[in-house]
Design a protein around this motif. Structure first.
Motif, short mmCIF file in Angstrom:
data_model
loop_
_atom_site.label_atom_id
_atom_site.label_comp_id
_atom_site.label_asym_id
_atom_site.label_seq_id
_atom_site.Cartn_x
_atom_site.Cartn_y
_atom_site.Cartn_z
N HIS A 1 0.83 -1.20 0.00
CA HIS A 1 0.00 0.00 0.00
C HIS A 1 0.87 1.25 0.00
N ALA A 2 0.49 2.24 -0.82
CA ALA A 2 1.27 3.48 -1.00
C ALA A 2 2.61 3.15 -1.64
N ALA A 3 2.55 2.43 -2.74
CA ALA A 3 3.76 1.86 -3.35
C ALA A 3 4.60 2.87 -4.10
N ALA B 1 2.04 -6.65 7.74
CA ALA B 1 2.87 -5.73 8.53
C ALA B 1 2.52 -4.30 8.15
N SER B 2 2.66 -3.41 9.11
CA SER B 2 2.39 -1.99 8.87
C SER B 2 3.46 -1.15 9.53
N ILE B 3 3.86 -0.08 8.85
CA ILE B 3 4.71 0.93 9.47
C ILE B 3 3.90 2.15 9.85
N ALA B 4 2.61 2.17 9.44
CA ALA B 4 1.80 3.38 9.58
C ALA B 4 0.85 3.36 10.76
N ASP B 5 0.49 2.18 11.25
CA ASP B 5 -0.59 2.10 12.23
C ASP B 5 -0.36 0.92 13.17
N PRO B 6 -0.08 1.18 14.46
CA PRO B 6 0.14 0.07 15.39
C PRO B 6 -1.09 -0.78 15.65
N SER B 7 -2.27 -0.33 15.19
CA SER B 7 -3.47 -1.17 15.35
C SER B 7 -3.37 -2.44 14.52
N VAL C 1 1.20 -8.61 2.95
CA VAL C 1 0.78 -7.23 2.74
C VAL C 1 1.69 -6.33 3.56
N LEU C 2 2.26 -5.32 2.89
CA LEU C 2 3.02 -4.29 3.58
C LEU C 2 2.22 -3.00 3.50
N ASP C 3 1.73 -2.54 4.64
CA ASP C 3 0.91 -1.33 4.70
C ASP C 3 1.77 -0.13 5.06
N LEU C 4 1.78 0.85 4.16
CA LEU C 4 2.53 2.08 4.39
C LEU C 4 1.59 3.27 4.49
N ALA C 5 0.30 3.02 4.58
CA ALA C 5 -0.68 4.09 4.53
C ALA C 5 -1.60 4.16 5.74
N GLY C 6 -1.97 3.00 6.31
CA GLY C 6 -2.93 2.99 7.40
C GLY C 6 -4.35 3.19 6.89
N GLY C 7 -5.27 3.40 7.82
CA GLY C 7 -6.66 3.66 7.44
C GLY C 7 -7.32 2.49 6.77
N GLU C 8 -8.12 2.79 5.74
CA GLU C 8 -8.90 1.75 5.06
C GLU C 8 -7.99 0.70 4.42
N TYR D 1 3.87 -4.70 13.69
CA TYR D 1 4.13 -3.27 13.57
C TYR D 1 5.63 -3.09 13.47
N VAL D 2 6.09 -2.38 12.44
CA VAL D 2 7.52 -2.25 12.18
C VAL D 2 7.96 -0.81 12.45
#
Length: 308
Positions: free
Chosen positions: A153-155, A238-244, A215-222, A252-253
């Protein structure tokens, strides 16, 4: 030395350009003559006080964690680098004070690696934080392997563009979310682009009916909330944008300095597997303008500040 600093939390308006004492060099550090420093969202977020409690601020704070430059003085116990060595670094310590938007920075050797010989100082400055974030997320958190399918996400952003290239180097198929204006750019990097927003899940499923392996999330949200439903059995998130993301069963990275990982990025760059796009360059005294542009969140590639 000339430096950018702030004496209280706030936005770009709190940044000052002026003289500060040269940094002192500890036994395990080197003094680096800064050639360029990249702007990252964490810079203005930390400056706004969002990391207060996690990282103490020792005012005045010189912002900036990314750097490329030349070693001018090794510490007493440093064997890794010598005067004249060209280096890159993710110069993060456990407090906010001695950053890279300055003529000189005292950098612990654990934060440095040699600069890729084929990159300019401006390109090299954009590599450490974004590159380490992408590398540690894909290799260590998600364990991406050849033949797997990865959704990023947010590539098209600073981290995302490097993540696409690293994932392709690992032998993965890459699907990347981005605005339509960046789709040709993502195709050039080897990704299959999809538009984010309403209907995102359906568009991804059309490309990967059996689900994606990671999935690597760099955006968070939806983008993050729909991601668990896009995973194949045994898939990782994994996400760098949202610890949720932790509540969704993912990782969470928060990137950490690592000279081995940084050296791996240097080798990828020198092999041609990893490039750094520089969107715009500002002189040191215009750091506030560079920070404002970064905060808008629409820039493709890295925003870099140069030091004469």
């Amino acid at each position: 030395m000339k430096a950018i600093s702030y004496r209280s939390y706030g936005g770009p308006e709190v940044l000052e350009y002026g003289e500060l004492p040269d940094p002192k060099v500890g036994p395990d550090s080197v003094l680096v003559k800064v050639k360029a420093a990249a702007v990252n969202p964490v810079d203005w977020k930390a400056q706004a006080g969002y990391l207060d409690g996690a990282l103490d601020a020792v005012f005045p704070v010189v912002p900036g964690w990314d750097v490329s430059g030349v070693v001018v003085q090794p510490g007493a116990d440093v064997q890794e680098f010598a005067v004249g060595d060209e280096v890159i670094g993710y110069v993060r310590e456990d407090f906010l004070s001695r950053g890279t938007f300055a003529e000189y920075v005292a950098a612990p050797v654990r934060t440095l690696a040699r600069k890729p010989a084929n990159l300019t100082f401006e390109q090299a400055a954009g590599l450490p934080l974004a590159g380490l974030t992408a590398y540690q997320s894909l290799v260590k958190a998600l364990r991406v392997a050849q033949g797997q399918t990865v959704l990023i996400h947010a590539a098209a952003g600073g981290v995302g563009s490097m993540a696409v290239q690293i994932a392709k180097h690992l032998g993965a198929r890459v699907i990347g979310t981005a605005s339509e204006r960046n789709h040709d750019y993502l195709r050039g990097l080897g990704a299959e682009p999809v538009v984010y927003g309403d209907g995102l899940a359906d568009r991804v499923r059309a490309l990967a009916p059996s689900g994606v392996d990671a999935v690597l999330d760099l955006a968070g949200g939806e983008a993050l909330t729909v991601s668990p439903g896009l995973l194949a059995e045994g898939g990782r998130l994994a996400s760098i944008a949202d610890p949720s993301v932790l509540g969704l069963g993912g990782r969470y990275v928060f990137v950490r300095p690592d000279p081995s990982d940084l050296t791996a990025l240097t080798e990828l760059a020198e092999s041609g597997a990893l490039t750094v796009e520089v969107a715009e360059v500002f002189p040191l005294e215009k750091t506030a303008a560079a920070q404002r542009l970064n905060a808008e969140g629409h820039t493709r590639g890295k925003i870099v500040v140069t030091v004469p």
